[in-house]
Design a protein around this motif. Sequence first.
Motif, PDB file in Angstrom:
ATOM      1  N   LEU A 176      36.639  32.501  56.242  1.00 38.09           N
ATOM      2  CA  LEU A 176      37.799  33.281  55.586  1.00 38.09           C
ATOM      3  C   LEU A 176      38.618  33.735  56.844  1.00 38.09           C
ATOM      4  O   LEU A 176      39.755  33.714  56.766  1.00 38.09           O
TER       5      LEU A 176
ATOM      6  N   THR B 217      44.224  41.663  54.369  1.00 36.81           N
ATOM      7  CA  THR B 217      43.313  41.434  53.534  1.00 36.81           C
ATOM      8  C   THR B 217      42.384  40.104  53.602  1.00 36.81           C
ATOM      9  O   THR B 217      41.052  40.494  53.142  1.00 36.81           O
TER      10      THR B 217
ATOM     11  N   LEU C 225      38.260  40.779  53.112  1.00 36.76           N
ATOM     12  CA  LEU C 225      37.423  39.903  52.409  1.00 36.76           C
ATOM     13  C   LEU C 225      36.160  39.296  53.109  1.00 36.76           C
ATOM     14  O   LEU C 225      35.140  39.255  52.646  1.00 36.76           O
TER      15      LEU C 225
ATOM     16  N   TRP D 282      33.542  41.901  53.565  1.00 39.90           N
ATOM     17  CA  TRP D 282      32.781  42.280  52.462  1.00 39.90           C
ATOM     18  C   TRP D 282      31.838  41.241  52.112  1.00 39.90           C
ATOM     19  O   TRP D 282      30.796  41.204  51.778  1.00 39.90           O
ATOM     20  N   GLY D 283      32.363  39.832  52.263  1.00 35.07           N
ATOM     21  CA  GLY D 283      31.598  38.690  52.159  1.00 35.07           C
ATOM     22  C   GLY D 283      30.315  38.575  53.086  1.00 35.07           C
ATOM     23  O   GLY D 283      29.488  38.240  52.771  1.00 35.07           O
TER      24      GLY D 283
ATOM     25  N   ALA E 150      41.870  43.147  48.216  1.00 37.48           N
ATOM     26  CA  ALA E 150      40.596  43.076  48.500  1.00 37.48           C
ATOM     27  C   ALA E 150      39.759  43.779  47.593  1.00 37.48           C
ATOM     28  O   ALA E 150      38.694  43.223  47.352  1.00 37.48           O
TER      29      ALA E 150
ATOM     30  N   SER F  30      39.240  42.048  44.549  1.00 36.11           N
ATOM     31  CA  SER F  30      38.391  40.667  44.868  1.00 36.11           C
ATOM     32  C   SER F  30      36.917  40.940  44.731  1.00 36.11           C
ATOM     33  O   SER F  30      36.078  40.314  44.295  1.00 36.11           O
ATOM     34  N   ALA F  31      36.653  42.098  45.486  1.00 39.93           N
ATOM     35  CA  ALA F  31      35.235  42.603  45.404  1.00 39.93           C
ATOM     36  C   ALA F  31      34.635  42.911  44.174  1.00 39.93           C
ATOM     37  O   ALA F  31      33.458  42.940  44.011  1.00 39.93           O
TER      38      ALA F  31
ATOM     39  N   GLU G 271      39.253  35.429  42.735  1.00 39.15           N
ATOM     40  CA  GLU G 271      38.532  34.987  43.644  1.00 39.15           C
ATOM     41  C   GLU G 271      38.879  35.337  45.231  1.00 39.15           C
ATOM     42  O   GLU G 271      40.032  35.689  45.375  1.00 39.15           O
ATOM     43  N   PRO G 272      38.099  35.298  46.320  1.00 41.68           N
ATOM     44  CA  PRO G 272      38.333  35.780  47.646  1.00 41.68           C
ATOM     45  C   PRO G 272      39.675  34.915  48.074  1.00 41.68           C
ATOM     46  O   PRO G 272      40.839  35.086  48.743  1.00 41.68           O
TER      47      PRO G 272
END
Length: 302
Positions: free
Chosen positions: A26, A60, A64, A67-68, A89, A92-93, A98-99
């Motif tokens: 990412l 962003t 992402l 957090w991933g 973000a 998405s979380a 999707e991320p």
Amino acid sequence: MSFALLFSGQGTQHPAMLPWLADDALVRDMCTRLGIDDWRQSLADPGWAERNDNAQTLLTGLALAAWGQLAPLVASPAAVAGYSVGELAAFSAAGVVEPATAAALAPLRAEAMDRCAARVPGGLLALSGLPESRLEQLRVEAGLALAIRNAKDSVILGGPSAALDQAERAARDAGAQCTRLRVHVASHTPWMREAAEQFAQTLADVPFHAPRVVLFSNARDRIRDAAAARTALAAQIATTVRWDECMENVMARQVRCVLELGPGQALARMWNQRHPTVPARACDDFRSAAAIAAWLNSHADR
């Protein structure tokens, strides 16, 4: 473990942010979008860092990625919210998009906003230290809009540059604390209405899902389904960010601690001032994802 996850907005990005973040797919994809090799080196250039398109894409992408990398080490959050661009973000979380989709949407959001700003150059001004009625009077007299409400006596006004100059002079004369934010668009004001409409058209073709966790929006309170998520994500570009209400909504979930994910400690600081009995920390405070997980876990049985 019962914790809330808050995603930062732009304006406090810096080269040393998220010191524990690994260079994953990412992050590399974000760098490719920005046409850079080293995002920390790029952030060292204030002119580059403050550009709206760079900032939204970078923040962003980094949120992402962060957090991933953290999510496998902790339980699912009890509530999620994002501040301004942090909503991409956050959504998405929460499982709404999707991320990779959120990462691709960030530059499109910035592009739409920059087009509006090109016609009416503007920005944001943070004001505090005066009664709510006086802050509102300053806003009206300068012809500005309420962009963000952090508390009754702490707001961010947005609008054209000349009006911001007028408001800043008047506010300083009145004894207010003033900070001109490092952004060059009048985010969350009617001057961004065309950007919100354009972004809504962009989102119309994007797959959205109902949140998998409790999700609060800047513009629509709790988001319960895909349709509300799509509407809220576009609407907040041109409407007031009611962050004070977001914090109250999160507190109502009876969380035991709060984690800010992004640059700086602004959201954690605001939370601790408002709800000192529920501790908040920022990811920028830690040197590793494991240390963040350990702090969250330390509140699991309290």
